[in-house]
Scaffold this active site. Structure first.
Site, short mmCIF file in Angstrom:
data_model
loop_
_atom_site.label_atom_id
_atom_site.label_comp_id
_atom_site.label_asym_id
_atom_site.label_seq_id
_atom_site.Cartn_x
_atom_site.Cartn_y
_atom_site.Cartn_z
N HIS A 1 -3.84 -6.74 -4.73
CA HIS A 1 -2.41 -6.97 -4.93
C HIS A 1 -1.92 -8.14 -4.07
CE1 HIS A 1 -1.84 -2.44 -6.09
NE2 HIS A 1 -2.45 -3.14 -7.03
N PRO A 2 -2.58 -9.28 -4.08
CA PRO A 2 -2.11 -10.39 -3.25
C PRO A 2 -0.78 -10.94 -3.75
CG PRO A 2 -3.84 -11.16 -4.71
CD PRO A 2 -3.78 -9.67 -4.86
#
Length: 478
Positions: free
Chosen positions: A379-380
């Protein structure tokens, strides 16, 4: 708040295929959007045990964590269409538009840099001229290469939209002369706009798998043999349902880790199988696991281009667990999760704790286990953050890059702060909202539907007392 103007776009993007999963689903769920969303069948007994255990631990239930109430335990939604296939932005948005005359899709392509009208000169972050020029650089196209066509230039009549993600977007901007001047000049690229925030503020969610053996033969282990997998595949081909039409994360929980926290900061995904996150290895007996992690880490990383060659990956430093509060939060995650799994609902199923290991109880032992075992939830975000124009902001509220014209960033990189849940839906919502901005449409009106908050959140960590407490867990309940 930010939620009210975003809710209509969450609804616009989806078709919710669960009907009235809660009493007020129509207020929060879309019925005619391109993205198919539904719950799993919830047929495995372990899913039900997990939700029941969460309630027994004092956290309550939620009929739809994307609706009125996020906090609590319940079914987890997935983007799976009625044909049993994953509903992605590609299948939901791109494929239906593929016949449009104004759309050309290049696969196996790599963006090299954004082109600008060089009649203007270098500007500072606020867009003010650094050399008496009053004209901002204007994006005029993109240089890219593809396997079929080689090096190409796509000219832009109006705007260039960068949607390369939290890693790719800052990388592309830096290679195009937009970003921290020192980094850009190291690449041998002329600095167009000194934007120090490009590539900074990198955030992610981490997960730890708390894994247990199962005393009853009810887990998905029975489906792991080659013959069973063949049967699952055949059923999917013939009926488009069954175990081949789910992501197997059909139960979830959202809880607050301590008193004084308004909304959940710990998220759970439950899987009725012990298996590595990438699926490369699994336990050869019945088991289950809880994917657990804090959603609001204070650690921040960065993305930095190291070469003007676009095929050379940037340097990516997440700086996981670098903030001193992170490990404190992880200790709460581990202890609260163990307390949930220790509730009566799991008594007939719960075997030994395989990972991180039931004997690890002290702060130091848990810290070491977290450092060894955490994995990215992929989930960058945050590396081209949106803001009102302070020094580290990269885009404005219309997602236009500061200091230039004709350039926007539309992806998870614009999030100033990571969400307290998964990123897929919020990123699609951002794109839907940005599409209206790009087209010059009047935004959809905000929806002021109520959002549940624990009444005594300032003095309690959960709604009511747990059926069974675990050592080392501090609780305050009303």
């Amino acid at each position: 708040g930010d939620y009210q103007p975003s809710l209509p776009y969450f609804k616009k993007m989806e078709t919710w295929n669960e009907g009235e999963s809660s009493n007020d689903s129509e207020l929060y769920r879309g019925q005619s959007g391109p993205l198919a969303v539904r719950n799993g069948v919830f047929g495995n007994a372990l899913y039900k045990a997990f939700v029941a255990a969460g309630e027994e631990a004092g956290y309550g239930a939620t009929g739809d964590y994307n609706g009125h109430r996020q906090e609590g335990f319940g079914k987890m939604a997935m983007t799976v269409a009625s044909n049993g296939c994953r509903a992605s932005t590609s299948t939901a948005y791109l494929h239906p538009a593929s016949s449009r005359s104004n759309l050309t899709v290049y696969t196996n392509a790599l963006a090299h840099r954004v082109l600008f009208d060089c009649a203007s000169h270098s500007t500072s972050h606020d867009g003010g001229p650094s050399d008496q020029s009053k004209t901002k650089p204007r994006a005029t196209g993109v240089v890219f290469s593809s396997k079929k066509r080689g090096r190409c230039v796509a000219a832009a009549r109006r705007e260039v939209i960068v949607s390369s993600g939290a890693i790719g977007s800052p990388h592309l901007l830096q290679m195009s002369g937009i970003g921290p001047a020192e980094i850009v000049r190291k690449l041998g690229v002329a600095s167009l706009v000194d934007l120090p925030g490009v590539g900074e503020n990198l955030q992610d969610h981490l997960e730890l798998l708390l894994q247990y053996t199962c005393k009853e033969p009810v887990s998905l282990y029975s489906s792991m043999s080659p013959l069973a997998k063949l049967g699952i595949g055949l059923r999917w081909l013939l009926k488009r349902d069954g175990l081949g039409a789910t992501n197997h994360m059909e139960a979830t929980g959202m809880i607050r880790s301590d008193v004084g926290i308004e909304y959940p900061d710990i998220q759970y995904h439950f899987v009725p199988l012990v298996i590595s996150y990438d699926g490369s290895s699994s336990l050869r007996e019945h088991g289950f696991q809880v994917h657990a992690g804090p959603n609001r880490s204070k650690s921040r990383g960065r993305v930095e281009a190291v070469s003007r060659d676009p095929a050379t990956p940037p340097e990516i430093r997440f700086n996981y667990l670098s903030h001193p509060d992170d490990l404190v939060e992880w200790r709460k995650v581990v202890r609260l999760t163990r307390e949930i799994v220790n509730q009566p609902a799991f008594d007939k199923y719960r075997g030994n704790e395989i990972a991180p290991g039931g004997s690890l109880e002290s702060d130091d032992e848990i810290d070491a286990a977290v450092r060894r075992g955490v994995e990215s939830a992929y989930h960058p975000c945050g590396t081209c953050k949106m803001g009102s124009g302070d020094r580290m902001d990269v885009v404005d509220s219309d997602l236009r890059v500061y200091g230039v014209e004709g350039l926007r960033v539309v992806d998870a990189s614009i999030m100033p702060r990571i969400t307290n849940g998964n990123l897929n839906a919020p990123t699609i919502m951002i794109a839907e909202k940005a599409a209206d901005k790009i087209l010059g449409k009047v935004p959809l009106p905000p929806l002021h539907h109520p959002v549940w908050m624990a009444q005594h959140w300032q003095s309690t960590q959960r709604e009511y007392a747990p059926r069974r407490t675990s050592g080392g867990v501090a609780q305050r309940v009303h």
